[in-house]
Design a protein around this motif. Structure first.
Motif, PDB file in Angstrom:
ATOM      1  N   LEU A  46       0.814  -1.212   0.000  1.00 39.77           N
ATOM      2  CA  LEU A  46       0.000   0.000   0.000  1.00 39.77           C
ATOM      3  C   LEU A  46       0.852   1.268   0.000  1.00 39.77           C
ATOM      4  O   LEU A  46       0.306   2.373   0.074  1.00 39.77           O
ATOM      5  N   GLY A  47       2.167   1.123  -0.029  1.00 40.84           N
ATOM      6  CA  GLY A  47       3.047   2.269  -0.157  1.00 40.84           C
ATOM      7  C   GLY A  47       3.556   2.859   1.135  1.00 40.84           C
ATOM      8  O   GLY A  47       4.149   3.939   1.118  1.00 40.84           O
ATOM      9  N   HIS A  48       3.352   2.192   2.260  1.00 41.77           N
ATOM     10  CA  HIS A  48       3.794   2.722   3.544  1.00 41.77           C
ATOM     11  C   HIS A  48       5.162   2.130   3.903  1.00 41.77           C
ATOM     12  O   HIS A  48       5.570   1.084   3.384  1.00 41.77           O
ATOM     13  N   THR A  49       5.830   2.793   4.807  1.00 42.83           N
ATOM     14  CA  THR A  49       7.083   2.275   5.348  1.00 42.83           C
ATOM     15  C   THR A  49       6.795   1.548   6.654  1.00 42.83           C
ATOM     16  O   THR A  49       5.849   1.885   7.373  1.00 42.83           O
ATOM     17  N   VAL A  50       7.610   0.558   6.960  1.00 45.74           N
ATOM     18  CA  VAL A  50       7.340  -0.350   8.075  1.00 45.74           C
ATOM     19  C   VAL A  50       8.460  -0.255   9.093  1.00 45.74           C
ATOM     20  O   VAL A  50       9.644  -0.196   8.730  1.00 45.74           O
TER      21      VAL A  50
END
Length: 907
Positions: free
Chosen positions: A375-379
């Motif tokens: 979804l394009g987020h950083t983790v």
């Protein structure tokens, strides 16, 4: 062949053409008319009814064969024409052969066949009639349904027509009212001559087809009708009125070939008059109340707001990129909230991967990371144990440290004088308060050194074998270990264990050889025995300091304190006293008046009243600090042992204590630890198998007997020691099952639990309250009280020994040889024997041995010496023997007599 003498029969003839059914369907096309001038050409099928019964000629289709089954004429028998008498033979006209006449059996068979055929015809006719009735009923029902549908359609059309008429009237009225103010002064004069012509136009238009004006037309307030008939001469102005209405107001009517007159579609106009915007939506209510002042309604405002929101939602939104913190396990709802995404989108992505989930399901960190990255987020991955980061072992700045008191743990074998030595140093008498004269609790005290003036913290540990965990705990928090060895007893098992604990903790050790005042004291023997365990004192060339002391006579106590201070100076013990406190729970108990009380050794920082503390799975706020002398303190610095009040529950002995900044952090840490504790307990209960060895041990202990117990103790350390001792008592056949173990007095809930499992209650240095004692007496539950751990372990050991199966041991009595076998009436066979060795007793177990093979085992029922029954016969004498329920005895057999003894086992 036809029988001409039977006038009622019909002649069957086969047509030359193939039999077939004509189609019952006639098709045609019909043009349907709809509202607003729409038409549609459809294909219509007309089905003719199938007539059954033969009352009249068939109209549309030939009658099926099953409707009127024809009865075939009976075939004449072979050899006899149908018109000849029965008894006269007929000549075959074709072949010229004369056939014999029918016999009586043939005539009866022919008659029965004809009767069966008639019966079948009747049955088939009856079935055809029933089928025709069912078909007629079905067609009647369908006809009723069609009529009902047609009636509903007509009613719907009528209702629409009335609605259109009412709407048209409302529009005419509205135009009349609102148009009067907007019209020019010459408009009424110009429109006046047109009014008389209206009736003529309407009268002429009655025979023709008319259509009401549509709401979307440019002039909804008037209706214009045209007709195909010519206008009478008496109304010369009607064509002009119709033309004017056709051009300005009414809809243009168009005639299409083959159809009725329909209004043409009005041209769409994008420009709306200005005054209509101010009037708002035109309804019947607004038309009838046009003079009233209208305001904007709430519904209109709500529709406007929704319309604006709808336009705003269509605008593309900017994608929010977030840094998502993902623990080891997370629910789908929580993951969606952290990403600011919809949970439905997360579930949809999981479904694409072949996994069906609900919004409350828990997924692992790897799956959550894949979804977040897609979804394009950083983790940011975190573990559940990260909540404990920063609680302990934070490095102090060297510039802020200051010297602290040493922590000294006194260890050694039981009854070697550890507590007596501490009493001599503290000028106290702790030994007199100990049950049985032995230390069963771990204690912490502070002693002021007379020479240096510094304080020394002493931790007293029990010497009994059951308190291994206490000794290990004391060695973990200590700086120096003082090993106390009795000069008259030497090195004992717990002395060796204390040496191992000191080596494991990697702390320096001082040997105190106690009881040198006794006559049989031999300090050199102690030094020599210590060499066997790699402890070399200074007098023998080693590095371990040894001091000969006497607690009874208070000999060399100053030297012992001096050696401790010297060793502490070498260690250079420093810490920061201004930082948040850290420490270790030495002991914990549940006091009835004060609540949970924990003995804590502060190791770093300063503990103050009001601090929020965490220890294990328990949290609290410090309400009071009590020193070892019973004084209330405002704060406790490094190396100070204090009793802490304010915990929510008693922590476990050995838990590390820390001060946190707020209650939220404390709840977070304790919830994580409580969860870990529950998981470990569930894993031990469910019997998780880790290795093959554990699986084999569980198989061995699967059928063992259990001794249910409920254990309550005064402090955590004693409870831990009791549970460890009971666990060591278990074997493969019997073991103690601890239903509940806790700190504090015996309550009613403990009695209720014991009643459900028929368990015994053990109280160590605690008592049952009044209600619990009454409930136990009423339900027959035994409560045992103990103050000394020796007695508790011994009693439980005896009780568990009673669950062991006894051992059966066989004792040989003697042998006898059969010399003769006598058959006595009413008795059976009796063997005449001579006892070769030992004795033979009546009622003992016997074996009959023939050719060194045991052929029978049983009991000796009869033992006679001459004619008298005797109890036993010794070697060298003769006797008569008989077995129970066995008589196959032979000369030369050997009878072996033995006794089985039951021996009770013990742990």
């Amino acid at each position: 062949m036809v029988d001409t003498k039977t006038p009622g029969d019909k002649t069957l003839s086969v047509p030359s053409k193939t039999l077939s059914l004509k189609p019952r369907v006639e098709t045609g096309t019909v043009r349907q008319s709809f509202s607003h001038g729409r038409t549609k050409q459809v294909v219509v099928e007309k089905r003719g009814k199938r007539r059954i019964g033969g009352d009249g000629p068939e109209t549309h289709a030939p009658e099926p064969v099953v409707a009127k089954p024809a009865v075939p004429a009976p075939k004449p028998p072979l050899g006899r024409p149908s018109g000849s008498p029965q008894g006269q033979p007929q000549r075959n006209t074709r072949s010229g052969v004369v056939l014999p006449t029918l016999t009586e059996d043939e005539r009866s068979a022919r008659a029965s066949a004809l009767a069966d055929a008639r019966q079948r015809d009747i049955e088939e006719r009856r079935q055809a009639e029933e089928e025709a009735k069912r078909r007629a009923a079905r067609e009647a029902a369908e006809k009723i349904e069609r009529e009902a549908a047609e009636a509903r359609r007509k009613a719907e059309e009528e209702r629409h027509r009335h609605e259109e008429e009412a709407k048209r009237k409302a529009e005419v009225e509205a135009k009349r009212r609102f148009g009067e103010g907007e019209a020019k002064p010459g408009a009424p004069a110009a429109a006046a001559p047109a009014k008389p012509a209206a009736p003529a136009t309407a009268t002429a238009a009655r025979p023709a087809t008319s259509a009401p004006s549509r709401p979307g037309s440019s002039a909804p307030g008037r209706t214009t009708t045209t007709t195909t008939a010519r206008t009478p001469a008496s109304a010369p102005r009607a064509p002009a009125v119709a033309a004017e209405a056709d051009e300005d107001e009414g809809p243009r009517l168009v005639r299409r070939p083959g159809g009725a007159i329909r209004p043409a579609a009005a041209p769409k106009t994008t420009h709306k008059p200005g005054p209509q915007k101010e009037r708002g939506r035109l309804t019947v209510t607004t038309a009838l109340n046009a003079d009233d002042v209208r305001e904007r309604s709430i519904a209109s405002f709500r529709r406007r707001t929704q319309r604006l929101k709808g336009h705003a939602s269509n605008e593309p939104k900017e994608k929010l990129i977030r840094e998502v913190t993902i623990p080891e396990a997370i629910t789908i709802q929580e993951l969606a909230n952290r990403m600011s995404e919809r949970a439905v989108d997360v579930i949809r992505m999981l479904m694409k991967q072949g996994a069906m989930h609900k919004i409350t399901d828990v997924i692992d960190a790897d799956t959550a990371q894949l979804i977040a990255e897609e979804l394009g987020h950083t983790v940011k991955r975190v573990a559940a144990a990260d909540v404990e980061e920063g609680l302990f072992d934070v490095v102090d700045d060297s510039t802020d440290t200051e010297p602290r008191s040493p922590v000294v743990t006194v260890m050694g074998h039981v009854d070697h004088g550890k507590t007596s030595l501490l009493d001599a140093l503290r000028h106290a008498n702790v030994v007199s308060g100990e049950a049985g004269g032995i230390t069963q609790h771990i204690g912490a005290y502070q002693v002021l050194s007379p020479e240096s003036g510094t304080k020394i913290t002493f931790i007293d540990t029990p010497g009994h074998a059951a308190f291994t965990a206490m000794r290990a705990r004391g060695a973990k928090v200590t700086d120096i270990v003082v090993l106390v060895v009795a000069a008259d007893d030497g090195v004992m098992p717990q002395t060796i264990e204390a040496i191992n604990h000191a080596k494991a903790a990697k702390v320096p050790m001082i040997v105190a050889i106690n009881k040198i005042d006794k006559p049989d004291a031999r300090p050199e023997r102690v030094r020599t025995e210590l060499l066997q365990h790699e402890v070399q004192v200074e007098s023998l060339g080693g590095e371990v300091v040894d001091v000969e002391v006497s607690a009874k006579n208070k000999t060399n106590l100053d030297r012992l304190l001096e050696m401790i201070a010297l060793q502490a100076e070498i260690l250079d013990l420093k810490t920061n006293s201004e930082r948040p406190a850290e420490g270790t729970v030495i002991e914990a108990k549940l006091d009835r008046g004060r609540g949970p009380v924990a003995t804590v050794l502060v190791q770093r920082g300063t503990l103050r009243i009001g601090d929020i503390i965490v220890a294990g799975a328990e949290m609290g706020r410090v309400r009071a600090l009590i020193s070892d002398q019973g004084e209330n303190l405002e704060e406790a610095g490094p190396s100070v042992p204090v009793e802490v009040l304010g915990f929510n529950g008693p922590p476990e002995a050995g838990d590390r204590l820390a001060v946190v900044e707020n209650e939220a952090r404390a709840r977070q840490v304790t919830s994580y630890r409580a969860h870990q504790k529950r998981e470990n307990a569930a894993a031990s209960i469910s019997g998780m198998r880790g290795s093959l060895e554990q699986m084999m041990s569980q198989l061995k202990t699967a059928g063992r007997k259990e001794f249910p117990l409920i254990v309550k103790a005064d402090v955590q350390g004693s409870l831990e020691a009791i549970l460890g001792s009971l666990e060591k008592l278990g074997t493969e056949e019997v073991a103690a099952r601890i239903l509940h173990a806790g700190v504090g007095g015996i309550s009613e809930s403990d009695v209720t639990l014991a009643e459900g499992f028929n368990a015994a209650i053990i109280g160590f240095s605690v008592r049952a309250n009044k209600e619990a004692a009454a409930a136990a007496k009423r339900n027959g539950i035994e409560i045992r009280y103990y103050n000394i751990i020796y007695d508790l372990v011994d009693d439980i050991k005896k009780a568990m020994s009673g669950l062991l199966a006894p051992t059966l041991r066989e004792t040989m009595l003697g042998n006898a040889q059969i010399l003769e076998v006598f058959n006595i009436s009413k008795v059976g066979k009796v063997a005449g024997c001579r006892v070769t060795d030992g004795t033979v007793e009546r009622g003992a177990n016997v074996r009959l041995i023939r050719d060194n093979v045991v052929v029978h085992e049983g009991k000796l029922s009869t033992l006679k010496r001459f004619k008298d029954e005797v109890k036993e016969v010794v070697a060298g004498q003769e006797c008569g023997m008989a077995f129970e329920n066995y008589g196959d005895m032979r000369v030369g057999d050997v009878i072996e007599c033995y006794r089985i003894e039951t021996i009770q086992r013990s742990l």
